[in-house]
Design an enzyme around this catalytic site. Structure first.
Site, PDB file in Angstrom:
ATOM      1  CD  GLU A 272      -1.721 -10.321   8.973  1.00  0.00           C
ATOM      2  OE1 GLU A 272      -1.828 -10.360   7.739  1.00  0.00           O
ATOM      3  OE2 GLU A 272      -1.201  -9.361   9.571  1.00  0.00           O
ATOM      4  CD1 TRP A 275      -4.243  -7.417   7.486  1.00  0.00           C
ATOM      5  CD2 TRP A 275      -4.587  -6.231   5.607  1.00  0.00           C
ATOM      6  NE1 TRP A 275      -3.629  -6.190   7.624  1.00  0.00           N
ATOM      7  CE2 TRP A 275      -3.822  -5.449   6.499  1.00  0.00           C
ATOM      8  CE3 TRP A 275      -4.925  -5.700   4.364  1.00  0.00           C
ATOM      9  CZ2 TRP A 275      -3.386  -4.162   6.175  1.00  0.00           C
ATOM     10  CZ3 TRP A 275      -4.498  -4.412   4.043  1.00  0.00           C
ATOM     11  CH2 TRP A 275      -3.740  -3.666   4.943  1.00  0.00           C
ATOM     12  CD1 TRP A 303       4.248  -0.674 -15.774  1.00  0.00           C
ATOM     13  CD2 TRP A 303       5.528  -0.953 -13.968  1.00  0.00           C
ATOM     14  NE1 TRP A 303       3.429  -0.578 -14.674  1.00  0.00           N
ATOM     15  CE2 TRP A 303       4.191  -0.748 -13.542  1.00  0.00           C
ATOM     16  CE3 TRP A 303       6.504  -1.152 -13.002  1.00  0.00           C
ATOM     17  CZ2 TRP A 303       3.813  -0.737 -12.207  1.00  0.00           C
ATOM     18  CZ3 TRP A 303       6.129  -1.148 -11.667  1.00  0.00           C
ATOM     19  CH2 TRP A 303       4.805  -0.937 -11.276  1.00  0.00           C
ATOM     20  CG  ASN A 338       2.421 -11.615   4.395  1.00  0.00           C
ATOM     21  OD1 ASN A 338       1.831 -11.468   3.328  1.00  0.00           O
ATOM     22  ND2 ASN A 338       2.641 -10.621   5.235  1.00  0.00           N
ATOM     23  CD1 TRP A 356       1.191  -2.853 -10.452  1.00  0.00           C
ATOM     24  CD2 TRP A 356      -0.182  -4.581 -10.186  1.00  0.00           C
ATOM     25  NE1 TRP A 356      -0.079  -2.422 -10.778  1.00  0.00           N
ATOM     26  CE2 TRP A 356      -0.947  -3.472 -10.624  1.00  0.00           C
ATOM     27  CE3 TRP A 356      -0.846  -5.780  -9.957  1.00  0.00           C
ATOM     28  CZ2 TRP A 356      -2.321  -3.523 -10.837  1.00  0.00           C
ATOM     29  CZ3 TRP A 356      -2.232  -5.842 -10.167  1.00  0.00           C
ATOM     30  CH2 TRP A 356      -2.943  -4.720 -10.604  1.00  0.00           C
ATOM     31  CD1 TRP A 379       0.801 -10.252  -6.389  1.00  0.00           C
ATOM     32  CD2 TRP A 379       2.576  -9.035  -7.031  1.00  0.00           C
ATOM     33  NE1 TRP A 379       1.866 -11.101  -6.562  1.00  0.00           N
ATOM     34  CE2 TRP A 379       2.955 -10.386  -6.955  1.00  0.00           C
ATOM     35  CE3 TRP A 379       3.517  -8.093  -7.407  1.00  0.00           C
ATOM     36  CZ2 TRP A 379       4.267 -10.810  -7.250  1.00  0.00           C
ATOM     37  CZ3 TRP A 379       4.813  -8.508  -7.702  1.00  0.00           C
ATOM     38  CH2 TRP A 379       5.179  -9.845  -7.621  1.00  0.00           C
TER      39      TRP A 379
HETATM   40  C1  LIG Z   1       2.403 -10.238  -3.045  1.00  0.00           C
HETATM   41  C2  LIG Z   1       1.458 -11.025  -2.154  1.00  0.00           C
HETATM   42  C3  LIG Z   1       0.608 -11.963  -2.705  1.00  0.00           C
HETATM   43  C4  LIG Z   1      -0.274 -12.697  -1.891  1.00  0.00           C
HETATM   44  N1  LIG Z   1      -1.115 -13.624  -2.474  1.00  0.00           N
HETATM   45  C5  LIG Z   1      -2.001 -14.309  -1.693  1.00  0.00           C
HETATM   46  C6  LIG Z   1      -2.908 -15.244  -2.279  1.00  0.00           C
HETATM   47  O1  LIG Z   1      -2.948 -15.438  -3.499  1.00  0.00           O
HETATM   48  N2  LIG Z   1      -3.742 -15.927  -1.436  1.00  0.00           N
HETATM   49  C7  LIG Z   1      -3.746 -15.733  -0.086  1.00  0.00           C
HETATM   50  O2  LIG Z   1      -4.520 -16.392   0.633  1.00  0.00           O
HETATM   51  N3  LIG Z   1      -2.928 -14.831   0.483  1.00  0.00           N
HETATM   52  C8  LIG Z   1      -2.055 -14.115  -0.273  1.00  0.00           C
HETATM   53  N4  LIG Z   1      -1.196 -13.211   0.322  1.00  0.00           N
HETATM   54  C9  LIG Z   1      -1.341 -12.939   1.768  1.00  0.00           C
HETATM   55  C10 LIG Z   1      -0.461 -13.787   2.706  1.00  0.00           C
HETATM   56  O3  LIG Z   1       0.868 -13.776   2.280  1.00  0.00           O
HETATM   57  C11 LIG Z   1      -0.922 -15.237   2.854  1.00  0.00           C
HETATM   58  O4  LIG Z   1      -2.319 -15.284   3.115  1.00  0.00           O
HETATM   59  C12 LIG Z   1      -0.223 -15.918   4.023  1.00  0.00           C
HETATM   60  O5  LIG Z   1       1.169 -15.856   3.853  1.00  0.00           O
HETATM   61  C13 LIG Z   1      -0.691 -17.364   4.128  1.00  0.00           C
HETATM   62  O6  LIG Z   1      -0.011 -18.030   5.149  1.00  0.00           O
HETATM   63  P1  LIG Z   1      -0.793 -18.553   6.421  1.00  0.00           P
HETATM   64  O7  LIG Z   1      -1.999 -19.312   6.023  1.00  0.00           O
HETATM   65  O8  LIG Z   1       0.191 -19.270   7.282  1.00  0.00           O
HETATM   66  O9  LIG Z   1      -1.239 -17.199   7.082  1.00  0.00           O
HETATM   67  P2  LIG Z   1      -1.502 -16.729   8.587  1.00  0.00           P
HETATM   68  O10 LIG Z   1      -0.474 -15.720   8.892  1.00  0.00           O
HETATM   69  O11 LIG Z   1      -1.694 -17.849   9.519  1.00  0.00           O
HETATM   70  O12 LIG Z   1      -2.892 -15.929   8.431  1.00  0.00           O
HETATM   71  C14 LIG Z   1      -4.167 -16.601   8.518  1.00  0.00           C
HETATM   72  C15 LIG Z   1      -4.957 -16.370   7.244  1.00  0.00           C
HETATM   73  O13 LIG Z   1      -5.234 -14.983   7.066  1.00  0.00           O
HETATM   74  C16 LIG Z   1      -5.236 -14.667   5.684  1.00  0.00           C
HETATM   75  N5  LIG Z   1      -4.181 -13.679   5.446  1.00  0.00           N
HETATM   76  C17 LIG Z   1      -3.018 -13.535   6.115  1.00  0.00           C
HETATM   77  N6  LIG Z   1      -2.326 -12.470   5.672  1.00  0.00           N
HETATM   78  C18 LIG Z   1      -3.060 -11.938   4.676  1.00  0.00           C
HETATM   79  C19 LIG Z   1      -2.880 -10.823   3.815  1.00  0.00           C
HETATM   80  N7  LIG Z   1      -1.813 -10.006   3.904  1.00  0.00           N
HETATM   81  N8  LIG Z   1      -3.819 -10.576   2.894  1.00  0.00           N
HETATM   82  C20 LIG Z   1      -4.911 -11.357   2.798  1.00  0.00           C
HETATM   83  N9  LIG Z   1      -5.147 -12.420   3.586  1.00  0.00           N
HETATM   84  C21 LIG Z   1      -4.241 -12.708   4.521  1.00  0.00           C
HETATM   85  C22 LIG Z   1      -4.952 -15.956   4.926  1.00  0.00           C
HETATM   86  O14 LIG Z   1      -6.183 -16.521   4.551  1.00  0.00           O
HETATM   87  C23 LIG Z   1      -4.255 -16.791   5.977  1.00  0.00           C
HETATM   88  O15 LIG Z   1      -4.387 -18.183   5.764  1.00  0.00           O
HETATM   89  C24 LIG Z   1      -0.300 -12.464  -0.489  1.00  0.00           C
HETATM   90  C25 LIG Z   1       0.565 -11.505   0.057  1.00  0.00           C
HETATM   91  C26 LIG Z   1       1.435 -10.790  -0.764  1.00  0.00           C
HETATM   92  C27 LIG Z   1       2.351  -9.775  -0.148  1.00  0.00           C
END
Ligand SMILES: Cc1cc2nc3c(=O)[nH]c(=O)nc-3n(C[C@H](O)[C@H](O)[C@H](O)COP(=O)(O)OP(=O)(O)OC[C@H]3O[C@@H](n4cnc5c(N)ncnc54)[C@H](O)[C@@H]3O)c2cc1C
Length: 471
Positions: A272, A275, A303, A338, A356, A379
């Site tokens: 993650e 990602w 759309w 997420n 989107w 997105w």
């Molecule tokens: C539609 C959509 C919009 C999103 N917008 C954002 C946003 O604006 N900012 C953001 O930081 N994340 C975004 N995410 C990714 C993800 O949902 C969040 O990073 C995550 O839920 C944050 O929770 P956590 O810190 O507990 O993550 P954890 O699951 O603990 O993951 C650790 C870190 O990894 C990174 N990460 C995790 N999943 C993703 C992912 N899919 N994509 C990119 N980075 C990731 C984040 O920095 C996160 O803090 C988005 C996902 C979706 C589907």
């Protein structure tokens, strides 16, 4: 001369801060001082992606940083205006000859920094990601556009360990007498207190020790009713914790895992974090994603963009409980899981056939972790228009997703209290309750809670037809 400015943007920390380390090294070699500066750029508030909540979090982080600096004989100088003008004046006032900042790769930041570097001695230092854009390329020198090969190449590069991090300096020599604004006193967000200390605490709680939550992440991360993730995203967003430290902690957790399942969980978490880096690279290499679909063939989806339906989605009143819970949590707290983000985004783009970019913008206005790269990537992934996108015919079913990832309905009941009395078997599809059951459980559909604004089965067919027409 010999003084240096440390221009803080989204690197609100003292630990493993390359820009601060460079400013200190310069000052030490010249017998000079370091001036930490934050510039309030009024242009930012004019952006459609502006978020009052994120701004408050940032200001709170600056106050914490100022307190940390003061303990080291320094302090934060806050000035307001166009960064190029403010910094030119401060360089002259402070008799500084160099300006260090952490590199940022959003199109806005890159254009701003390129402009400033034409007239001021600006030096950019990596730190936002472990591997900066340009460091992970295919053998032919082109950027990756698919996650799995990117992550393999990323992992093959030298990896950080805790011992490699620059510790927070003990002392930072800063001159007296430079004027700056006083930051306003702000109400602190109990859910996400700003600052480096809190970020460090969260990392330890999530990834430190043999019983750490990271070892259950593989299963827990998808459950909306559990706190199974690190909740570090707002802190990574503002650089309150170094990306290198979080990645080092993930590798250390893999290494120290008590069994194979635990190691796999920790590796899933590392993925993650990759990602996050992937999307920073995508935005840096393909800045057009900021405005339009990555996939050329999916730029003209017809759309529907129904404004009333958009407003129902924003307000958490679509009649689909898990979607509504997600949207209400977003607006109330600025953070959602997420899985909840994917479900809400899929509903907007597929079930409602709304562009989107409308959802991307609404998320940016509310998310504490709202990040141009990750949000755009999330997105476009969900809409099926992005790089490594889910195929467009994958449409999330909000009822099945709810049943699988919120099996008892605890998440829905918390955010949609109208449904508090509905039993688990019907919590994700309350319109299926009979009239007598609706009375008994205290939730009459259409009166206490909306009927579904679309029929998911029909909406799915409509989305497939619309996407199919252009692809
Ligand atoms: C539609 C959509 C919009 C999103 N917008 C954002 C946003 O604006 N900012 C953001 O930081 N994340 C975004 N995410 C990714 C993800 O949902 C969040 O990073 C995550 O839920 C944050 O929770 P956590 O810190 O507990 O993550 P954890 O699951 O603990 O993951 C650790 C870190 O990894 C990174 N990460 C995790 N999943 C993703 C992912 N899919 N994509 C990119 N980075 C990731 C984040 O920095 C996160 O803090 C988005 C996902 C979706 C589907």
């Amino acid at each position: 001369m010999g003084n240096s400015l440390w221009w803080i943007r989204r690197d609100l920390r003292l630990t493993d801060n390359g820009a601060l380390a460079a400013a200190l090294a310069h000052a030490a070699s010249q017998g000079g001082t370091v001036i930490p500066v934050f510039v309030i750029d009024p242009g930012l508030a004019a952006s459609p992606y502006w978020s009052e909540r994120r701004w408050t979090f940032l200001l709170g982080g600056l106050q914490t940083l100022d307190a940390d600096l003061r303990r080291r004989g320094s302090r934060l100088i806050v000035r307001r205006g166009r960064p190029g003008v403010v910094l030119a004046r401060l360089l002259a006032e402070a008799k500084a000859d160099i300006l260090y900042a952490e590199a940022d790769y959003s199109p806005y930041a890159r254009a701003r920094d390129a402009r400033i570097a034409r007239s001021l001695p600006l030096h950019l230092v990596d730190g936002l990601t472990v591997q900066p854009p340009g460091a992970v390329l295919k053998v032919d020198g082109s950027p990756y556009t698919v996650f799995t090969p990117f992550s393999k190449a990323w992992k093959a590069r030298p990896q950080p360990a805790e011992a490699d991090l620059w510790p927070a300096p003990d002392r930072i020599p800063t001159p007296d007498g430079l004027a700056g604004e006083t930051l306003p006193a702000l109400p602190l967000d109990a859910g996400f207190p700003p600052g480096e200390g809190e970020a460090q605490r969260r990392l330890r709680a999530f990834a430190g020790g043999p019983d750490a939550a990271v070892y259950a992440y593989g299963d827990a991360r998808n459950r909306m009713d559990l706190d199974g993730t690190s909740s570090l995203s707002p802190y990574l967003r503002m650089g309150m914790i170094p990306a290198r430290q979080v990645v080092a902690a993930a590798w250390a957790a893999i290494e120290a895992a008590p069994d194979q399942g635990a190691a796999r969980s920790a590796e899933t978490w590392l993925n993650e974090l990759i990602w996050r880096e992937f999307y920073v690279h995508i935005l840096a290499h393909f800045p057009h994603v900021r405005r339009t679909a990555f996939r050329e063939g999916l730029r003209d989806i017809p759309w529907r963009n129904d404004r009333d339906e958009f407003e129902a989605w924003c307000a958490g009143r679509t009649g689909y409980p898990v979607v509504d819970a997600a949207m209400r949590q977003l607006v109330a707290t600025g953070w959602i899981h997420n899985r909840a983000r994917m479900i809400a985004a899929s509903f907007l783009t597929k079930d409602l056939l709304i562009d989107w970019r409308w959802g991307e913008c609404f998320f940016m206005q509310h998310l504490l972790d709202g990040d141009p790269a990750a949000n755009n990537g999330g997105w476009q992934w969900t809409a099926g228009t992005g790089t490594d996108a889910a195929p467009y015919f994958r449409v999330f079913n909000p009822v099945l997703q709810g049943a699988k990832f919120d099996p008892e309905g605890a998440y829905v009941r918390h955010w949609v209290p109208e449904l508090a009395g509905v039993p688990a078997a019907r919590i994700h599809a309350p319109w299926m309750l009979t009239a007598a059951e609706q009375q008994r459980y205290g939730c009459v559909i259409g009166r206490d809670y909306p009927a579904p604004i679309v029929d998911h089965g029909l909406a799915r067919q409509r989305a497939l037809a619309a996407y199919g027409a252009v692809s």
